[in-house]
Motif scaffolding. Structure first.
Motif, PDB file in Angstrom:
ATOM      1  N   VAL A  95     -35.040  88.520 -21.180  1.00  0.00           N
ATOM      2  CA  VAL A  95     -34.082  89.243 -20.319  1.00  0.00           C
ATOM      3  C   VAL A  95     -32.701  88.586 -20.461  1.00  0.00           C
ATOM      4  CG1 VAL A  95     -33.515  89.930 -17.977  1.00  0.00           C
ATOM      5  CG2 VAL A  95     -35.905  89.873 -18.711  1.00  0.00           C
ATOM      6  N   ARG A  96     -31.701  89.405 -20.863  1.00  0.00           N
ATOM      7  CA  ARG A  96     -30.306  88.932 -20.976  1.00  0.00           C
ATOM      8  C   ARG A  96     -29.403  89.822 -20.128  1.00  0.00           C
ATOM      9  NH1 ARG A  96     -29.438  85.157 -24.896  1.00  0.00           N
ATOM     10  NH2 ARG A  96     -27.614  84.830 -23.578  1.00  0.00           N
ATOM     11  N   ILE A  97     -28.577  89.206 -19.290  1.00  0.00           N
ATOM     12  CA  ILE A  97     -27.640  89.940 -18.418  1.00  0.00           C
ATOM     13  C   ILE A  97     -26.239  89.774 -18.999  1.00  0.00           C
ATOM     14  CG2 ILE A  97     -26.645  90.099 -16.114  1.00  0.00           C
ATOM     15  CD1 ILE A  97     -29.307  89.044 -15.017  1.00  0.00           C
ATOM     16  N   ILE A  98     -25.613  90.891 -19.335  1.00  0.00           N
ATOM     17  CA  ILE A  98     -24.250  90.909 -19.899  1.00  0.00           C
ATOM     18  C   ILE A  98     -23.261  91.285 -18.793  1.00  0.00           C
ATOM     19  CG2 ILE A  98     -22.751  91.855 -21.676  1.00  0.00           C
ATOM     20  CD1 ILE A  98     -25.105  90.179 -22.734  1.00  0.00           C
ATOM     21  N   PRO A  99     -22.224  90.477 -18.524  1.00  0.00           N
ATOM     22  CA  PRO A  99     -21.246  90.825 -17.471  1.00  0.00           C
ATOM     23  C   PRO A  99     -20.441  92.086 -17.835  1.00  0.00           C
ATOM     24  CG  PRO A  99     -21.120  88.504 -18.052  1.00  0.00           C
ATOM     25  CD  PRO A  99     -21.961  89.167 -19.108  1.00  0.00           C
ATOM     26  N   GLN A 100     -19.765  92.614 -16.821  1.00  0.00           N
ATOM     27  CA  GLN A 100     -18.927  93.786 -17.009  1.00  0.00           C
ATOM     28  C   GLN A 100     -17.748  93.441 -17.932  1.00  0.00           C
ATOM     29  OE1 GLN A 100     -19.555  96.822 -15.825  1.00  0.00           O
ATOM     30  NE2 GLN A 100     -17.728  97.657 -16.849  1.00  0.00           N
ATOM     31  N   ALA A 101     -17.350  94.418 -18.788  1.00  0.00           N
ATOM     32  CA  ALA A 101     -16.256  94.266 -19.754  1.00  0.00           C
ATOM     33  C   ALA A 101     -16.555  93.174 -20.763  1.00  0.00           C
ATOM     34  CB  ALA A 101     -14.932  94.003 -19.049  1.00  0.00           C
ATOM     35  N   ARG A 102     -17.836  92.971 -21.025  1.00  0.00           N
ATOM     36  CA  ARG A 102     -18.245  92.062 -22.079  1.00  0.00           C
ATOM     37  C   ARG A 102     -19.182  92.812 -23.028  1.00  0.00           C
ATOM     38  NH1 ARG A 102     -15.358  89.521 -19.013  1.00  0.00           N
ATOM     39  NH2 ARG A 102     -15.383  87.270 -18.614  1.00  0.00           N
ATOM     40  N   ALA A 103     -19.354  92.267 -24.219  1.00  0.00           N
ATOM     41  CA  ALA A 103     -20.286  92.834 -25.200  1.00  0.00           C
ATOM     42  C   ALA A 103     -21.001  91.686 -25.903  1.00  0.00           C
ATOM     43  CB  ALA A 103     -19.565  93.721 -26.196  1.00  0.00           C
ATOM     44  N   THR A 149     -25.523  95.523 -30.549  1.00  0.00           N
ATOM     45  CA  THR A 149     -24.544  95.050 -29.561  1.00  0.00           C
ATOM     46  C   THR A 149     -25.052  95.408 -28.177  1.00  0.00           C
ATOM     47  OG1 THR A 149     -22.726  95.367 -31.117  1.00  0.00           O
ATOM     48  CG2 THR A 149     -22.155  95.171 -28.782  1.00  0.00           C
ATOM     49  N   LEU A 150     -25.178  94.440 -27.333  1.00  0.00           N
ATOM     50  CA  LEU A 150     -25.686  94.653 -25.980  1.00  0.00           C
ATOM     51  C   LEU A 150     -24.547  95.082 -25.054  1.00  0.00           C
ATOM     52  CD1 LEU A 150     -28.047  91.561 -25.596  1.00  0.00           C
ATOM     53  CD2 LEU A 150     -28.634  93.872 -26.333  1.00  0.00           C
ATOM     54  N   PRO A 151     -24.718  96.162 -24.299  1.00  0.00           N
ATOM     55  CA  PRO A 151     -23.695  96.567 -23.325  1.00  0.00           C
ATOM     56  C   PRO A 151     -23.800  95.740 -22.055  1.00  0.00           C
ATOM     57  CG  PRO A 151     -25.511  98.117 -23.287  1.00  0.00           C
ATOM     58  CD  PRO A 151     -25.838  97.126 -24.377  1.00  0.00           C
ATOM     59  N   ALA A 152     -22.905  96.016 -21.116  1.00  0.00           N
ATOM     60  CA  ALA A 152     -22.919  95.291 -19.848  1.00  0.00           C
ATOM     61  C   ALA A 152     -24.136  95.704 -19.032  1.00  0.00           C
ATOM     62  CB  ALA A 152     -21.632  95.570 -19.070  1.00  0.00           C
ATOM     63  N   GLY A 153     -24.761  94.737 -18.369  1.00  0.00           N
ATOM     64  CA  GLY A 153     -25.920  95.004 -17.536  1.00  0.00           C
ATOM     65  C   GLY A 153     -27.128  94.209 -17.994  1.00  0.00           C
ATOM     66  N   LEU A 154     -28.366  94.705 -17.615  1.00  0.00           N
ATOM     67  CA  LEU A 154     -29.625  94.043 -17.942  1.00  0.00           C
ATOM     68  C   LEU A 154     -30.134  94.554 -19.289  1.00  0.00           C
ATOM     69  CD1 LEU A 154     -31.900  92.145 -16.954  1.00  0.00           C
ATOM     70  CD2 LEU A 154     -32.983  94.152 -15.915  1.00  0.00           C
ATOM     71  N   VAL A 175     -28.582  86.271 -28.917  1.00  0.00           N
ATOM     72  CA  VAL A 175     -27.202  86.732 -28.600  1.00  0.00           C
ATOM     73  C   VAL A 175     -26.243  85.673 -29.146  1.00  0.00           C
ATOM     74  CG1 VAL A 175     -25.589  87.388 -26.790  1.00  0.00           C
ATOM     75  CG2 VAL A 175     -28.022  87.956 -26.559  1.00  0.00           C
ATOM     76  N   ARG A 176     -25.647  85.994 -30.318  1.00  0.00           N
ATOM     77  CA  ARG A 176     -24.833  85.013 -31.002  1.00  0.00           C
ATOM     78  C   ARG A 176     -23.447  84.854 -30.358  1.00  0.00           C
ATOM     79  NH1 ARG A 176     -26.093  80.952 -34.064  1.00  0.00           N
ATOM     80  NH2 ARG A 176     -27.554  82.307 -35.227  1.00  0.00           N
ATOM     81  N   TYR A 177     -22.789  85.982 -30.041  1.00  0.00           N
ATOM     82  CA  TYR A 177     -21.419  85.954 -29.498  1.00  0.00           C
ATOM     83  C   TYR A 177     -21.341  86.855 -28.258  1.00  0.00           C
ATOM     84  CZ  TYR A 177     -20.362  84.041 -34.094  1.00  0.00           C
ATOM     85  OH  TYR A 177     -20.375  83.290 -35.233  1.00  0.00           O
ATOM     86  N   LEU A 178     -20.526  86.441 -27.316  1.00  0.00           N
ATOM     87  CA  LEU A 178     -20.220  87.251 -26.131  1.00  0.00           C
ATOM     88  C   LEU A 178     -18.721  87.576 -26.182  1.00  0.00           C
ATOM     89  CD1 LEU A 178     -21.539  88.405 -23.572  1.00  0.00           C
ATOM     90  CD2 LEU A 178     -20.770  86.369 -22.332  1.00  0.00           C
ATOM     91  N   ILE A 179     -18.397  88.802 -26.519  1.00  0.00           N
ATOM     92  CA  ILE A 179     -17.020  89.229 -26.775  1.00  0.00           C
ATOM     93  C   ILE A 179     -16.410  89.793 -25.481  1.00  0.00           C
ATOM     94  CG2 ILE A 179     -15.534  90.658 -28.190  1.00  0.00           C
ATOM     95  CD1 ILE A 179     -17.046  88.471 -29.717  1.00  0.00           C
ATOM     96  N   ASP A 180     -15.184  89.353 -25.165  1.00  0.00           N
ATOM     97  CA  ASP A 180     -14.444  89.859 -23.991  1.00  0.00           C
ATOM     98  C   ASP A 180     -13.675  91.109 -24.420  1.00  0.00           C
ATOM     99  OD1 ASP A 180     -13.077  90.267 -21.658  1.00  0.00           O
ATOM    100  OD2 ASP A 180     -12.302  88.230 -21.481  1.00  0.00           O
ATOM    101  N   LEU A 181     -13.962  92.231 -23.752  1.00  0.00           N
ATOM    102  CA  LEU A 181     -13.320  93.503 -24.102  1.00  0.00           C
ATOM    103  C   LEU A 181     -12.059  93.775 -23.274  1.00  0.00           C
ATOM    104  CD1 LEU A 181     -16.525  95.745 -24.412  1.00  0.00           C
ATOM    105  CD2 LEU A 181     -15.304  94.498 -26.207  1.00  0.00           C
ATOM    106  N   ARG A 182     -11.681  92.889 -22.393  1.00  0.00           N
ATOM    107  CA  ARG A 182     -10.480  93.101 -21.583  1.00  0.00           C
ATOM    108  C   ARG A 182      -9.213  92.791 -22.394  1.00  0.00           C
ATOM    109  NH1 ARG A 182     -11.874  89.204 -16.719  1.00  0.00           N
ATOM    110  NH2 ARG A 182     -12.422  87.947 -18.558  1.00  0.00           N
ATOM    111  N   GLU A 183      -8.071  93.296 -21.882  1.00  0.00           N
ATOM    112  CA  GLU A 183      -6.791  93.000 -22.549  1.00  0.00           C
ATOM    113  C   GLU A 183      -6.444  91.532 -22.322  1.00  0.00           C
ATOM    114  OE1 GLU A 183      -2.212  94.758 -22.882  1.00  0.00           O
ATOM    115  OE2 GLU A 183      -3.593  95.510 -21.361  1.00  0.00           O
ATOM    116  N   GLN A 184      -6.069  90.873 -23.358  1.00  0.00           N
ATOM    117  CA  GLN A 184      -5.800  89.446 -23.287  1.00  0.00           C
ATOM    118  C   GLN A 184      -4.320  89.176 -23.580  1.00  0.00           C
ATOM    119  OE1 GLN A 184      -8.715  86.976 -25.396  1.00  0.00           O
ATOM    120  NE2 GLN A 184     -10.064  88.776 -25.590  1.00  0.00           N
TER     121      GLN A 184
END
Length: 378
Positions: free
Chosen positions: A24-32, A44-49, A59-68
């Motif tokens: 079980v992997r939980i991905i935060p909102q606005a992350r991939a 690519t895992l979407p946000a959620g369970l 899960v190799r990388y957790l990418i931030d999809l927000r504007e930086q």
């Protein structure tokens, strides 16, 4: 045995917990989350369970999809006129493709920084210092276009590029401050000169208006003063005419004789002798006869006639209040009447003389006194 069973149960429980944690992997909102299976990209895992295969998928990388927002340190840039300026930049970007951002570029932030610096040197190298300081919007648009085109294959979209600061060398900054100070002093002098010019113009206009108003006031004052003098002269002439008429009428009504003249001589003698400087004064030749007649009048009152014979000629005194002529014609008539009255009075006082040239003709004599007769005896 029971202790071994308890240890086995504990190990089994721990294994189950670890297995669930790996599954079980939980991905935060606005992350991939980028999942790899045996080192190869899987999904690519979407946000959620999310559920993955434990010990197989990772899960190799957790990418931030927000504007930086990334601020880069100042970088030296040479302008077209060979001046070195330090430019600070701020990049606003967003990851649109997590797979490309993971596998197409090793460090996309460092890549964006280096691309920004090289692009900035190319753009600023074609401008002089003044254009660089005044063309920030143009530099921003050029950087955004180049970065957006280059980072598209990396799964990155550059939303905005801002120039945070452009610092010229200290010597150039000092020269620019002196130039700005000179420009400000020049504008201040120009504004001061314009203000003085406007003040001088307004002062001259005010003086002109004042002079015009003073001249108009003087003209109206002179006109009113002349009218007042004219009316005063008219009234004075009318008063003198009425005074002459009154005296002339009194002379006609009183019919004076030598006794009255003698009495007038006696009244005038003290006035003739008044004053410290009057050392010599002349006694009229008629004073002896006048005193002789006055003495006779005091004894026998022979100088004063008992009855006055002959008709008395009355003189028209005119209106009680002086009437001011309204026109030049009436004024001329009034002046002619006054002159005629004066001539008539002079003619009556001196019957032997002729009247003025304007009234030349036969003399009028008082019927009460015959010029040919001798004066009555004293």
């Amino acid at each position: 045995m029971p202790l071994v069973i308890l240890i086995l149960l504990a190990l089994l429980l721990l294994f189950v917990i670890v297995l669930l944690a790996k599954t079980v992997r939980i991905i935060p909102q606005a992350r991939a989350g980028v999942v790899e299976r045996f080192g190869k990209y899987l999904k690519t895992l979407p946000a959620g369970l999310n559920i993955v295969v434990p010990f197989v998928d990772k899960v190799r990388y957790l990418i931030d999809l927000r504007e930086q927002v990334v601020s880069f340190p100042p970088q030296p840039v040479i302008t077209e006129d060979n001046l070195v300026v330090s430019i600070d930049t701020v990049i606003y970007f967003q990851v649109t493709d997590p797979i490309a951002a993971t596998y197409e570029i090793a460090n996309y932030i460092q890549a964006v920084e280096q691309l920004t610096m090289t692009t900035l040197r190319n753009i600023v190298g074609g401008m002089d210092l003044e254009q660089t300081l005044t063309s920030r919007e143009e530099i921003n648009n050029g950087l955004r276009g180049v970065l957006d085109e280059a980072t598209g294959k990396w799964g990155i979209r550059v939303n905005r590029v801002e120039i945070k600061g452009i610092d010229p060398p200290p010597s150039i900054k000092d020269a620019m401050e002196k130039q700005m100070r000179a420009d400000r002093d020049k504008r201040a002098l120009i504004l001061t000169a314009e203000g003085q010019r406007q003040s001088a113009i307004l002062t001259a206009e005010g003086n002109k208006q004042s002079a015009i108003l003073n001249a108009e006031g003087d003209r109206e004052s002179q006109i009113l003063r002349a009218q007042a003098d004219r009316e005063s002269s008219i009234l004075r002439a009318q008063g003198e005419g009425q005074a002459i008429q009154t005296v002339f009428q009194a002379i006609h009504d009183g019919q004076p004789d030598q006794s009255l003249l003698a009495y007038q001589y006696l009244q005038m003698m003290p006035k003739i002798a008044e004053g410290d400087a009057n050392k010599v004064w002349i006694v009229p030749s008629e004073i002896g006869k006048a005193l002789e007649g006055l003495g006779s009048t005091m004894t026998n009152l022979q100088g004063i006639p008992q009855h006055v014979e002959g008709p008395r000629k009355r003189v028209d005194m005119g209106p009680a209040e002086p009437q001011q002529p309204k026109t030049d014609a009436e004024l001329s008539e009034t002046n002619a009447a006054v002159e005629a009255a004066i001539a008539e009075a002079a003619s009556a006082a001196n019957p032997g003389r002729s009247s003025t040239a304007a009234d030349a003709g036969p003399e009028e004599t008082d019927p009460a006194i015959d010029p040919g007769e001798a004066p009555p005896a004293q």
